[in-house]
Design an enzyme around this catalytic site. Structure first.
Site, PDB file in Angstrom:
ATOM      1  N   GLY A 291       0.694  -1.263   0.000  1.00  0.00           N
ATOM      2  CA  GLY A 291       0.000   0.000   0.000  1.00  0.00           C
ATOM      3  C   GLY A 291       0.733   1.334   0.000  1.00  0.00           C
ATOM      4  N   SER A 292       1.741   1.503   0.827  1.00  0.00           N
ATOM      5  CA  SER A 292       2.259   2.853   1.064  1.00  0.00           C
ATOM      6  C   SER A 292       2.703   3.564  -0.215  1.00  0.00           C
ATOM      7  CB  SER A 292       3.446   2.781   2.014  1.00  0.00           C
ATOM      8  OG  SER A 292       4.113   4.012   2.032  1.00  0.00           O
TER       9      SER A 292
END
Lengths: 140, 423
Positions: free
Chosen positions: A63-64
């Protein structure tokens, strides 16, 4: 030796290096120590391995959004992998090396392969990116 | 995949350096990324949010990039909010940050201020200052915030990587790819919640566990959730957004009857009828919680709330739950929020209550973005955040217990986990 001819070149680089293979996504932010190149994500099966100069095989990133920031610093410092091989190379993986190339003249190779080819990587110990193929050397 | 890219007069103007070499450089990078990803055109935006504010996310290389843009006359082209920085500018010494590190953070903050950002320093810009409208195309970054504005507000955002978000903010353009395209916003995989009691989704931690699990299974596909008992408020959906983007790479989810592009199953899947279906039971969330709980000790060193940043309502809830109790002398209670929300909470008398109880309210920053140290190695963190559970073990060396907000406060007051376990 396996030869994968069906690949997509995202960032150039002809390299030959030890392979680190996982079936789990990885985030460079909060997953890799930029100063050493160590994988620090305790939830990851490559936890404790060092990325510097290797070819990292992950199916996707996690995600990040900060992966690109960490990767540009790793390329600048020389702790980045020599290349990444994945199923889908999202822009988070491509941007850091692309900017590092523009700013510091140093990059990182990035290629994608089909899911079926990726699934067959598990015994890879060394990978070579040639102009027309991804060559996979397996553990004997 | 060779697409002809539509180049407008504006793009040509930027590429020729008519708005300065900084903006030219940013446009060149956007164009290169556009070519790599088969982008056909760039879309204008009217607002932006930048992720890479913390020194611990972009380091010296990123700072040099921002300074290069600024020194070459680049400024944000549209109102642009920005993520937390690596320190609370008012109180960083109390958080164990060194002078040398504070200077590095300050240098990056200064570069961004010169770039013209609105210094919101928050990862939840959608709870103050920057709330996109339904259908609006925005230049957005920060994984929880991308997920939130896409899913909960129905705006159009993509998970722009750090520094590409800056290129977009100074040009006012985003490459049209991924979730900017209507067809990519359709659901890919259905999660059916079964046998959950009516009152089971009361606390944010349940949403965080659900989010993490759904993210982990869906990875980068668009999950559709059906059968959520009751409604969900924005704080709960914030918890789900952050966890799903940490457990996997979710940048858009739909919840039938809750999120704006999912009134019906048909709408969420845009008419598609073939998709994988996963059934989730309460036991699956319990197993998820056990997997994220890595702490073996009962004693609690840190209760960490505010990942993403706490809303005004959440600060109110913490103050009410604390009441006149005091945080245990061997335990810290950190509450992370923005200075904007802090100031409103101060006016309302909430900060006084929290500080008298011994809580530390962190403004504009977050523990996981602060200077890396061994201070928290092996320590026991209790949190309601799926994002903390994913990243704090790696970043801080912490051990985790996931707990509801009331249990988090109980743990902070008692200095240990409540008997009978946490929920």
């Amino acid at each position: 030796m396996k030869t994968i001819r069906n690949f997509r070149l995202i960032l150039p680089g002809e390299i030959d290096a030890e392979a680190l293979v996982s079936q789990k996504p990885l985030s460079f932010w909060g997953g890799v120590d930029m100063a050493s190149g160590d994988i620090i994500d305790t939830h990851h099966d490559l936890f404790g391995k060092n990325l510097q100069g290797k070819i990292l095989c992950i199916p996707y990133d996690r995600g990040s959004c900060s992966g690109s920031g960490v990767l540009i610093e790793m390329v600048r410092r020389g702790t980045a992998p020599a290349g990444i091989l994945c199923i889908e190379a999202e822009p988070v993986l491509a941007l850091g090396p692309l900017i590092a190339e523009k700013m510091y003249g140093k990059g990182m190779a990035l290629r994608t392969i089909a899911e079926s080819d990726y699934a067959a990587l598990q015994d890879a110990c060394r990978i070579r990116f040639t102009p027309d193929a991804v060559l996979v050397l397996e553990r004997s | 995949m060779v697409n002809r890219m539509e180049k407008t007069a504006l793009i040509d103007e930027l590429l020729q350096g008519q708005r300065g070499t900084g903006v030219q450089y940013a446009m060149e990078i956007l164009l290169k990324m556009g070519e790599l990803y088969g982008v056909r055109r760039f879309l204008p935006v009217q607002r932006a949010h930048i992720d890479a504010a913390a020194y611990t996310t972009i380091w010296d290389a990123g700072r040099e990039f921002i300074e290069f843009l600024v020194d070459n006359n680049a400024r944000v082209a549209v109102p642009t909010t920005i993520n937390p920085i690596s320190r609370d500018r008012c109180n960083w010494r109390a958080h164990g940050i060194s002078e040398a590190f504070a200077l590095k953070s300050e240098r990056l903050e200064t570069a961004y201020l010169r770039l013209g950002v609105i210094p919101t320093w928050t990862c939840a810009p959608y709870q103050c200052m920057n709330v996109p409208a339904f259908g609006e195309v925005v230049s957005w970054s920060e994984s929880n915030a991308v997920n939130f504005v896409n899913s909960v507000l129905g705006a159009r955002a993509e998970r722009l990587p750090d520094l590409l978000d800056v290129c977009c903010a100074v040009t006012g353009l985003v490459p049209e790819y991924g979730l900017y395209l209507q067809e990519n916003r359709a659901g890919d995989i259905l999660f059916d919640l079964e046998n959950f009691p009516e009152d089971s989704f009361q606390d944010s931690v349940m949403f965080a566990l659900l989010g993490y699990l759904v993210g982990e299974i869906a990875i980068n596909r668009v999950p559709v959730i059906r059968g959520l008992p009751g409604k969900a408020n924005r704080d709960q959906l914030k918890a789900l957004s952050a966890a799903a983007a940490s457990g996997g790479a979710t940048a858009l989810f739909h919840i039938i009857g809750v999120t704006p592009e999912a009134h019906t199953l048909e709408e969420a899947f845009q008419g598609r009828t073939e998709y994988p279906r996963i059934i989730l039971h309460p036991d699956d969330l319990l197993r998820m919680q056990r997997r994220l709980n890595t702490a073996e000790q009962k004693q609690v060193d840190m209760v960490l709330l505010g990942c993403p940043h706490l809303s005004f309502t959440e600060l109110q809830m913490v103050a009410e739950t604390l009441g006149r109790q005091h945080v245990h002398e061997n335990t810290q209670l950190w509450l992370q929020t923005s200075h904007t929300i802090y100031e409103m909470a101060r006016i309302a008398g909430i900060i006084d209550i929290l500080e008298q109880a011994g809580a530390l309210v962190i403004r504009d920053s977050c523990l996981m973005e602060m200077e890396y140290s061994d201070r928290w190695r092996g320590k026991h963190f209790v949190t309601d955040s799926g994002k903390v559970a994913q990243y704090a073990p790696a970043i801080n060396g912490a051990r985790i217990t996931m707990a509801s907000l009331p249990d988090c406060i109980r743990a902070a007051v008692a200095g240990r986990l409540p008997e009978g376990g946490t929920t």
